[in-house]
Scaffold this motif. Structure first.
Motif, PDB file in Angstrom:
ATOM      1  N   GLU A 180       0.828  -1.206   0.000  1.00  0.00           N
ATOM      2  CA  GLU A 180       0.000   0.000   0.000  1.00  0.00           C
ATOM      3  C   GLU A 180       0.865   1.259   0.000  1.00  0.00           C
ATOM      4  O   GLU A 180       0.579   2.222  -0.701  1.00  0.00           O
ATOM      5  CB  GLU A 180      -0.905  -0.030   1.232  1.00  0.00           C
ATOM      6  N   ARG A 181       1.939   1.243   0.782  1.00  0.00           N
ATOM      7  CA  ARG A 181       2.829   2.410   0.861  1.00  0.00           C
ATOM      8  C   ARG A 181       3.420   2.757  -0.503  1.00  0.00           C
ATOM      9  O   ARG A 181       3.494   3.928  -0.887  1.00  0.00           O
ATOM     10  CB  ARG A 181       3.939   2.148   1.877  1.00  0.00           C
TER      11      ARG A 181
ATOM     12  N   HIS B 250       0.735   4.349  -2.692  1.00  0.00           N
ATOM     13  CA  HIS B 250       0.510   5.737  -2.300  1.00  0.00           C
ATOM     14  C   HIS B 250       1.598   6.643  -2.856  1.00  0.00           C
ATOM     15  O   HIS B 250       1.340   7.788  -3.226  1.00  0.00           O
ATOM     16  CB  HIS B 250       0.434   5.867  -0.784  1.00  0.00           C
TER      17      HIS B 250
ATOM     18  N   CYS C  65      -4.966   0.995  -2.411  1.00  0.00           N
ATOM     19  CA  CYS C  65      -4.796   2.299  -1.783  1.00  0.00           C
ATOM     20  C   CYS C  65      -5.767   2.430  -0.616  1.00  0.00           C
ATOM     21  O   CYS C  65      -6.882   1.920  -0.663  1.00  0.00           O
ATOM     22  CB  CYS C  65      -5.085   3.410  -2.798  1.00  0.00           C
ATOM     23  N   SER C  66      -5.336   3.119   0.410  1.00  0.00           N
ATOM     24  CA  SER C  66      -6.171   3.396   1.571  1.00  0.00           C
ATOM     25  C   SER C  66      -6.753   4.797   1.447  1.00  0.00           C
ATOM     26  O   SER C  66      -6.003   5.784   1.404  1.00  0.00           O
ATOM     27  CB  SER C  66      -5.335   3.303   2.846  1.00  0.00           C
TER      28      SER C  66
ATOM     29  N   ALA D 141      -8.364   6.431   3.735  1.00  0.00           N
ATOM     30  CA  ALA D 141      -8.052   7.170   4.962  1.00  0.00           C
ATOM     31  C   ALA D 141      -6.629   7.723   4.933  1.00  0.00           C
ATOM     32  O   ALA D 141      -6.401   8.894   5.263  1.00  0.00           O
ATOM     33  CB  ALA D 141      -8.254   6.275   6.182  1.00  0.00           C
ATOM     34  N   ALA D 142      -5.659   6.895   4.547  1.00  0.00           N
ATOM     35  CA  ALA D 142      -4.268   7.350   4.518  1.00  0.00           C
ATOM     36  C   ALA D 142      -4.061   8.445   3.473  1.00  0.00           C
ATOM     37  O   ALA D 142      -3.385   9.446   3.735  1.00  0.00           O
ATOM     38  CB  ALA D 142      -3.332   6.178   4.258  1.00  0.00           C
TER      39      ALA D 142
ATOM     40  N   ASP E 216      -5.697  11.753   4.665  1.00  0.00           N
ATOM     41  CA  ASP E 216      -4.850  12.408   5.669  1.00  0.00           C
ATOM     42  C   ASP E 216      -3.655  13.099   5.007  1.00  0.00           C
ATOM     43  O   ASP E 216      -3.323  14.243   5.338  1.00  0.00           O
ATOM     44  CB  ASP E 216      -4.344  11.398   6.700  1.00  0.00           C
ATOM     45  N   HIS E 217      -3.034  12.397   4.079  1.00  0.00           N
ATOM     46  CA  HIS E 217      -1.871  12.966   3.379  1.00  0.00           C
ATOM     47  C   HIS E 217      -2.265  14.211   2.579  1.00  0.00           C
ATOM     48  O   HIS E 217      -1.558  15.227   2.616  1.00  0.00           O
ATOM     49  CB  HIS E 217      -1.254  11.914   2.468  1.00  0.00           C
TER      50      HIS E 217
END
Length: 173
Positions: free
Chosen positions: A8-9, A12, A136-137, A139-140, A143-144
């Motif tokens: 996921e990272r 992103h 992909c998240s 939420a993450a 936030d970003h």
């Protein structure tokens, strides 16, 4: 460009590369909106209303790494790590498109109907051979993106994030 992982990272990081270029357009006074969509079929679409990639550079912007041009490097990495990339550029009075599969353009850019609009839309579908089932998240990313807009590099920028995946559908204005 280093994406850090095939999880996921890393996904992103790919999204961030495309968003960063759009924010640069806004910071330069050439764009006012960036729309990011997590599509139901697993793709990610990043659209801006900036100047649009110059038509003669569409293919180069996605396939040729050039030292000193970080936005080009980022787009090339997104293309190389995707099973499919679709580019739409609105510039010079027309809409132009080009499709790539696993980093290779399938044909030269195609000119379509006239349009007064400008901007670039890049949609990519991460290569499952690289990223497996990573997603992909919302939420993450939201936030970003809140952090990015708080930096005030482009104070008039509107950045939206839409999740078309079900049942996690959501929207961040």
């Amino acid at each position: 460009m280093y994406i850090g992982s095939a999880t996921e990272r890393g996904l992103h990081r790919l999204v961030d590369e495309l968003v960063s270029h759009a924010i640069d357009e806004a910071a330069g006074g050439h764009a006012g909106a960036v729309d990011v969509t997590l599509m139901a079929d697993g793709g990610v679409r990043v659209a801006d209303d900036g100047r649009g990639i110059p038509v003669e550079d569409i293919e180069t912007a996605l396939t040729e790494l050039r030292a000193g041009s970080f936005s080009v490097v980022g787009r090339c990495v997104v293309n190389a790590l995707s099973r499919r990339v679709e580019v739409e550029v609105r510039r010079d009075g027309f809409r132009w498109t080009q499709r790539h599969e696993r980093g290779v353009p399938l044909a030269p850019p195609s000119r379509h109907e006239r349009t007064p609009d400008t901007g670039t839309t890049i949609a990519f579908w991460p290569d499952p051979e690289i990223f497996g089932a990573a997603e992909c998240s919302f939420a993450a990313l939201s936030d970003h993106f809140r952090e990015l807009t708080a930096l005030d590099e482009a104070p008039t920028l509107t950045l939206t994030l839409t999740d078309e995946r079900t049942p996690r559908a959501g929207r961040l204005p």
